[in-house]
Motif scaffolding. Structure first.
Motif: not given
Lengths: 364, 394
Positions: A136, A138, A174-176, A216, A239, A241, A243, A245-246, A254, B53, B308
């Motif tokens: 979600h 990317s 960048l959550n990588m 965060p 930054m 990340c 979170n 949007y999650t 995006n 998604w 992060i």
């Protein structure tokens, strides 16, 4: 409680690995003496007993159909007594006891589209994330970039003609997932601004406290916008990340107009010679350009080629750059050095050059 | 060939070329209506340059808080078969070894209930089943456990431990990575399935300092095999390397030793073992002639993570050397001491590496009952801002 529920098994953990070890491994477990690379993609491990175990390593795209797993199972039955394994870099390994059967297995694998290679000083499979196939947050697809890149770098997979290993990894934000940050070449999808908030839907689809708490860095505050319950984002604290949007689809991060791909170089995880090190920024931004990402492919290929013709035997990318210095790296690769290359995060000063040890050349 | 519901001209481009194609893989499973809609949705992403998604929604199996990651399409009307397309993480066998029968069992379960698409494997090490609807999760779980498999970790729990192939097929493995990984996974089933930590906690076991599982970069606890005594030298094999001349022993081996602990006179290799940092280079270069010593164990490091929140970290040394023999009580006690402290005092979504940076390594060591030793640092502090414990020092 129904009869079925009473039988419900939990917390059994994975099956014991011993069930999946071929007899030659059970017999020589812990008693291997040495190994050699017989040819690209083919290893032999020799045990103290004299037993010889041959490994044929083939590439997979990581994302695989069960039809392919069934094919691998059949090949394992035919060539390896019914056993196989996968590697930490998403290759499949077939374990043989008969050297004479290696060639026919390799032919079969190639015919099915799973080439053999990825050993020694080569470019093996690219570790990567889900991208548009399943993620979600990317900034780019992952599998597509990897496919386009490995099609181009393919001779480096099948041969072992590089100075050292080149480990490439791809993460789509960048959550990588997969922690690509210590790779010879790390390719990283980047969002370049904070989330665009859909104030119309946020109050209806998201819980404001949950959305605020998800950040965060504490960059999200409750706010009333156009009379509606919503949130606001302190842009300089964000930054990117994802979170928020999650937990809240109204925090849209995006953005096909501005998302991009960055390229990082010189990291490693092995302790061999130089200690493990992070990858450093080489290219801050390249466009997202499906289906074949020509800009990313060209940029990475250039870095590989410059490394291949300049590094000494055994030098990894980061060791080579340390020897020649970053100015020469940018000069040799033709990559422009920009303000983005200078760190401005916590402890940024540790990356400043604090000596007069510079490699000057006359007239430049 | 199955009839195609959606045209995919952009994705079709990625069927060309020598590298294995993930699009071919997806199409191999296209008899599943879910996969047909996945192809349509993915083609849309390729057209629009954006993912489609959404995360979210608590999904899982009864009694577990981890193992399933909820995934939903943001275009459910157009692509109804992927409206729900959850990830199921299945705990892999240690070392990623399989029998063909076990692989087929997994395939059959996944064919009955899901898309038929997998990742072998996910970044943490799990077998990943991509694309399940909420209603089938319990069925998948019961068939998996019937076949002897269980779910992996997700969320703020112990993530599925993973390891290299270790002593199964590697002469450099300094301890039994697969036995340790299996033991830890079984011992900490509750921590793995029921998220109770501040954030995720990953364990990776590498048999030697080459670290093929990248434990030092992506595990909260990195367990890296090493040894304490002398490198083993096989003089006959060394002579053979010298005679063959493919390797320049002076240039490629001796001069690349990071602590200059070796000398070569053309015949004999002398090694200053007390100054060897166990980097593996010489052993990697001459695997027939050199081998790790016999007094083997592992270095335990802590705290690596991706960027992060406060930037990426590599793990740092916590215990310079542990023998690591079953039942691994010393390591398990250490883990429990760390988890107890970090679960109580860690902030929400604070990885243990960041927690240590916040409270200070010295403080952390004191809390978990470890003595500070110089192996833990690259160098002592350079600033004089010391919080002296005056009463204790007097």
């Amino acid at each position: 409680m129904s009869a079925d529920a009473s039988k419900r098994k939990t917390d059994i953990g994975p099956p014991h690995y011993e069930k999946f070890l071929p007899p030659i491994i059970k017999e020589n477990y812990g008693h291997w003496k040495y190994h050699e690379i017989l040819r690209p993609g083919v290893l032999v491990h020799v045990a103290a007993s004299g037993a010889r175990l041959f490994t044929v390593r083939a590439a997979t795209p990581r994302l695989m159909s069960i039809e392919t797993l069934r094919l691998f199972a059949s090949l394992a039955d035919e060539f390896c007594g019914g056993y196989l394994r996968f590697t930490s870099r998403n290759n499949v390994e077939f374990l043989l006891t008969e050297e004479s059967r290696i060639e026919s297995l390799m032919v079969r694998l190639r015919r099915e589209g799973y080439p053999v290679g990825g050993t020694g000083p080569s470019i093996t499979n690219i570790v990567h994330t889900q991208g548009w196939v399943h993620c979600h947050s990317s900034a780019s697809d992952a599998s597509g970039v990897v496919k386009a890149l490995m099609d181009e770098l393919f001779p480096r997979f099948e041969k072992m003609d590089l100075p050292g290993k080149v480990r490439i990894a791809f993460a789509c934000c960048l959550n990588m997932c997969g922690a690509v940050h210590c790779s010879d070449i790390a390719i990283l999808g980047v969002h370049r601004h904070g989330p665009k908030i859909n104030h119309e839907t946020l109050g209806k689809t998201c819980e404001v406290p949950t959305t605020v708490a998800s950040c965060p860095t504490g960059a999200i505050r409750p706010a009333i916008v156009n009379g509606k319950q919503s949130v606001e984002v302190i842009e300089e604290q964000c930054m990117f990340c994802a979170n928020c949007y999650t937990v809240c689809p109204s925090m849209v991060l995006n953005d096909p107009e501005t998302d991009g791909i960055s390229v990082w170089v010189g990291g490693k995880v092995s302790n061999a010679r130089h200690e493990p090190m992070f990858s450093k920024l080489a290219i801050p931004y390249l466009p997202i350009n499906p289906p074949r990402w020509p800009e990313v492919v060209a940029a990475v290929k250039n870095i590989v080629e410059v490394y291949a013709s300049n590094a000494q035997p055994f030098e990894r990318m980061g060791e080579w750059i340390e020897r020649i210095g970053w100015p020469r790296f940018f000069n040799l690769t033709g990559i422009p050095f920009t303000k983005y290359h200078i760190d401005d995060f916590t402890h940024a000063g540790e990356s400043f050059k604090r000596s007069a040890q510079l490699r000057h050349s006359p007239g430049t | 060939m199955t009839d195609r519901k959606h045209a995919t001209p952009l994705l079709d481009e990625l069927e060309k070329g020598p590298w294995p194609s993930f699009i071919k893989e997806i199409k191999k499973s296209a008899k599943s209506p879910m996969v047909q809609d996945l192809l349509g949705l993915l083609e849309r992403s390729y057209e629009e340059k954006i993912g489609h998604w959404k995360h979210g929604g608590l999904v899982g199996v009864k009694g577990y808080g981890g193992g399933v990651i909820g995934r939903y399409s943001d275009l459910p009307e157009e692509f109804p078969e992927v409206a729900e397309f959850h990830t199921v993480r299945v705990n892999q066998p240690a070392g990623w070894f399989y029998s063909s029968a076990s692989l087929r069992t997994l395939c059959d379960i996944w064919e009955r209930h899901g898309s038929g698409l997998t990742n072998m494997h996910g970044s943490t090490g799990d077998i990943v089943f991509l694309g399940a609807k909420t209603e089938v999760l319990e069925k998948i779980f019961s068939e998996l456990t019937e076949a002897g498999f269980d779910l992996g970790g997700s969320g703020s729990d112990l993530r599925t431990p993973s390891c290299c192939c270790g002593q199964a097929r590697c002469e450099w493995a300094c301890y039994d990575t697969m036995a340790l990984t299996h033991d830890l996974t079984q011992t900490f089933q509750d921590e793995l399935h029921r998220p109770a930590f501040s954030y995720k906690f990953k364990i990776k076991a590498a048999g030697c300092p080459n670290d093929c599982v990248a434990s030092i970069a992506r595990a909260d606890m990195s367990i890296i095999g090493t040894w304490r005594d002398d490198i083993q030298v096989d003089q006959q094999a060394l002579d053979e390397y010298a005679r063959r001349g493919k390797l320049d022993i002076q240039r490629d081996v001796v001069s690349r030793c990071p602590t200059r602990a070796m000398a070569w006179d053309g015949k004999a290799l002398s090694i200053d073992n007390a100054n060897c940092v166990k980097c593996m280079h010489c052993i990697n270069a001459m695997p027939k002639a050199l081998a790790p010593g016999k007094d083997r164990g592992a270095t335990i490091l802590i705290g690596s993570k991706a960027p992060i929140i406060q930037g990426a970290l590599l793990s740092s040394v916590l215990v310079p050397f542990l023998k690591l023999e079953a039942p691994y009580d010393d390591l398990k006690e250490l883990l429990q001491a760390i988890w107890e402290l970090w679960s109580e005092h860690g902030k929400n979504r604070e990885r243990v590496g960041e927690f240590i940076q916040r409270i200070g390594l010295s403080n952390f060591l004191e809390q978990i009952g470890l003595e500070p030793v110089p192996e833990m640092i690259a160098q002592p502090r350079t600033n004089p801002y010391i919080y002296y414990d005056v009463n204790e020092e007097r």
